[in-house]
Design a protein around this motif. Structure first.
Motif, PDB file in Angstrom:
ATOM      1  N   TYR A  16       0.836  -1.195   0.000  1.00  0.00           N
ATOM      2  CA  TYR A  16       0.000   0.000   0.000  1.00  0.00           C
ATOM      3  C   TYR A  16       0.877   1.253   0.000  1.00  0.00           C
ATOM      4  CZ  TYR A  16      -3.460  -3.393   1.648  1.00  0.00           C
ATOM      5  OH  TYR A  16      -4.274  -4.486   1.768  1.00  0.00           O
ATOM      6  N   SER A  18       0.267   5.188   1.289  1.00  0.00           N
ATOM      7  CA  SER A  18      -0.591   6.181   1.940  1.00  0.00           C
ATOM      8  C   SER A  18       0.060   7.545   1.800  1.00  0.00           C
ATOM      9  CB  SER A  18      -0.789   5.843   3.423  1.00  0.00           C
ATOM     10  OG  SER A  18      -1.506   4.643   3.582  1.00  0.00           O
ATOM     11  N   TYR A  20      -0.527  11.710   2.624  1.00  0.00           N
ATOM     12  CA  TYR A  20      -1.272  12.703   3.392  1.00  0.00           C
ATOM     13  C   TYR A  20      -0.832  14.096   2.941  1.00  0.00           C
ATOM     14  CZ  TYR A  20      -1.662   8.698   6.617  1.00  0.00           C
ATOM     15  OH  TYR A  20      -1.869   7.464   7.183  1.00  0.00           O
ATOM     16  N   LYS A 308      -6.236  12.436   2.380  1.00  0.00           N
ATOM     17  CA  LYS A 308      -5.510  11.173   2.489  1.00  0.00           C
ATOM     18  C   LYS A 308      -5.857  10.305   1.289  1.00  0.00           C
ATOM     19  CE  LYS A 308      -4.797   6.938   5.154  1.00  0.00           C
ATOM     20  NZ  LYS A 308      -5.244   6.075   6.277  1.00  0.00           N
ATOM     21  N   GLU A 310      -5.030   6.501  -0.386  1.00  0.00           N
ATOM     22  CA  GLU A 310      -4.433   5.180  -0.169  1.00  0.00           C
ATOM     23  C   GLU A 310      -4.545   4.364  -1.444  1.00  0.00           C
ATOM     24  OE1 GLU A 310      -4.693   1.476   2.958  1.00  0.00           O
ATOM     25  OE2 GLU A 310      -4.080   3.486   3.533  1.00  0.00           O
ATOM     26  N   TYR A 311      -3.405   3.836  -1.871  1.00  0.00           N
ATOM     27  CA  TYR A 311      -3.337   2.990  -3.062  1.00  0.00           C
ATOM     28  C   TYR A 311      -3.104   1.550  -2.624  1.00  0.00           C
ATOM     29  CZ  TYR A 311      -2.812   7.314  -5.685  1.00  0.00           C
ATOM     30  OH  TYR A 311      -3.015   8.550  -6.216  1.00  0.00           O
ATOM     31  N   ASP A 312      -3.998   0.675  -3.038  1.00  0.00           N
ATOM     32  CA  ASP A 312      -3.794  -0.757  -2.864  1.00  0.00           C
ATOM     33  C   ASP A 312      -3.132  -1.244  -4.140  1.00  0.00           C
ATOM     34  OD1 ASP A 312      -4.072  -3.573  -2.867  1.00  0.00           O
ATOM     35  OD2 ASP A 312      -5.825  -3.474  -1.562  1.00  0.00           O
ATOM     36  N   SER A 318      -7.503   2.851  -5.777  1.00  0.00           N
ATOM     37  CA  SER A 318      -7.162   3.905  -4.832  1.00  0.00           C
ATOM     38  C   SER A 318      -8.423   4.424  -4.162  1.00  0.00           C
ATOM     39  CB  SER A 318      -6.444   5.051  -5.545  1.00  0.00           C
ATOM     40  OG  SER A 318      -7.291   5.645  -6.511  1.00  0.00           O
TER      41      SER A 318
END
Length: 330
Positions: A16, A18, A20, A308, A310-312, A318
């Motif tokens: 992942y 993340s 910010y 925020k 988040e990329y899986d 995302s």
């Protein structure tokens, strides 16, 4: 600068990213980039902080780092340029989250305090005191001086095909800017702002991220001229817009392609100059699928906000979440 290269050998079953972006009501900007895994255990593989700010109420960058519970110190800290809205609180980040292995990146500013505020001079002295040959237990301090220079390459083995390597490239001002700045009585500190490009390379595709600080239009023009030679991407998963979304730096779109729109642009505000401007956002909207800001300036809703993302990487998807006053503006 030397490109530090190492290989990550631990087993990775998921991966992942993340990101910010933190902004405050009047001014202030900070970015955090975290590469991490959850299986077979929760582990931060690489961590970067870009700039910092705090007001009388909080330092949101430190708040996030505390929640992340970093077991090791930061891998990289980037101070894009010596303006207070990108600087206040960085001294605390260095004290708490940096050690001799942390790679600290600045532009060529440590020995040139002309026009700096007292806060920026103090921070430059703090970093400079740990430079090479001044302390055996030093931080790995570098002054950025080359467009597209490789700061770090991490190669991954035993990663289940999720990632081959991560490359971090520096975007620094062209040399002519430094020469002109030295001749001017009044220094424009935005002209020495640096940025970075992070590329996640896989077997079948690549993820691209750009963080620009207050990068100047002249530096952007230099990137455009050297884009192919320096292998600078045309399409991005995320770009932090330069100079709080000002029209002055909107020539960044010359790096991009309308026919293959980038995924997400994010920005903070600079209230005094009414940034971001609607004119700049109107320019950017043809090149991005989504644009978000840490406040809602066009509705005059100012405050502290965070975006925020988040990329899986395994599932190739995302998720974008906004907190506080952060909102979608286009």
């Amino acid at each position: 600068m030397r490109n530090r290269k190492f290989t990550f050998l631990d087993e990775i079953q998921d991966l992942y990213i993340s990101i910010y972006l933190i902004g405050y009501e009047v001014e202030g900007e900070s970015c955090i980039f975290i590469l991490h895994t959850k299986v077979p255990e929760k582990k931060i593989l690489y961590s970067i902080v870009i700039d910092c700010y705090e007001n009388t109420e909080s330092n949101c960058t430190i708040d996030i780092l505390e929640k992340l519970e970093l077991k090791n110190k930061l891998d990289m800290l980037i101070w894009t340029h010596p303006h207070d809205d990108h600087t206040i609180g960085l001294n605390k980040i260095i004290k708490r989250y940096c050690d001799k292995n942390t790679k600290i990146i600045t532009s060529n500013i440590l020995n040139h305090p002309n026009g700096y505020s007292d806060i920026c001079i103090e921070l430059a002295n703090q970093i400079n005191s740990k430079c090479y040959n001044k302390s055996k237990n030093r931080w790995n301090v570098n002054s950025a001086a080359n467009l597209g220079y490789g700061l770090q390459t991490i190669e991954f083995t035993n990663a289940s095909g999720l990632i081959n390597n991560m490359k971090i490239k520096c975007i620094s001002p062209v040399s002519e800017i430094g020469l002109v700045q030295g001749l001017n009585k009044k220094v424009d500190l935005n002209k020495i702002s640096i940025g970075i490009i992070i590329q996640i390379e896989r077997n079948e595709n690549r993820l691209n991220f750009m963080f620009t600080g207050d990068m100047d239009k002249q530096t952007i023009a230099a990137i455009v001229n050297e884009q192919e030679d320096e292998e600078i991407p045309f399409v991005y998963n995320l770009i932090k817009l330069p100079h709080h979304g000002s029209t002055y730096s909107s020539n960044l779109v010359n790096l991009l392609r309308k026919e293959s729109r980038s995924e997400l642009a994010v920005t903070t505000v600079f209230k005094k100059d009414s940034l971001p401007t609607k004119d700049a956002i109107d320019i950017y909207k043809d090149y991005f699928e989504d644009i978000r800001c840490t406040s809602s300036p066009f509705d005059r809703l100012w405050g502290t906000g965070m975006i925020k993302v988040e990329y899986d990487i395994g599932l190739e998807k995302s998720e974008v979440n906004t907190y506080g006053t952060a909102n979608k503006i286009c």
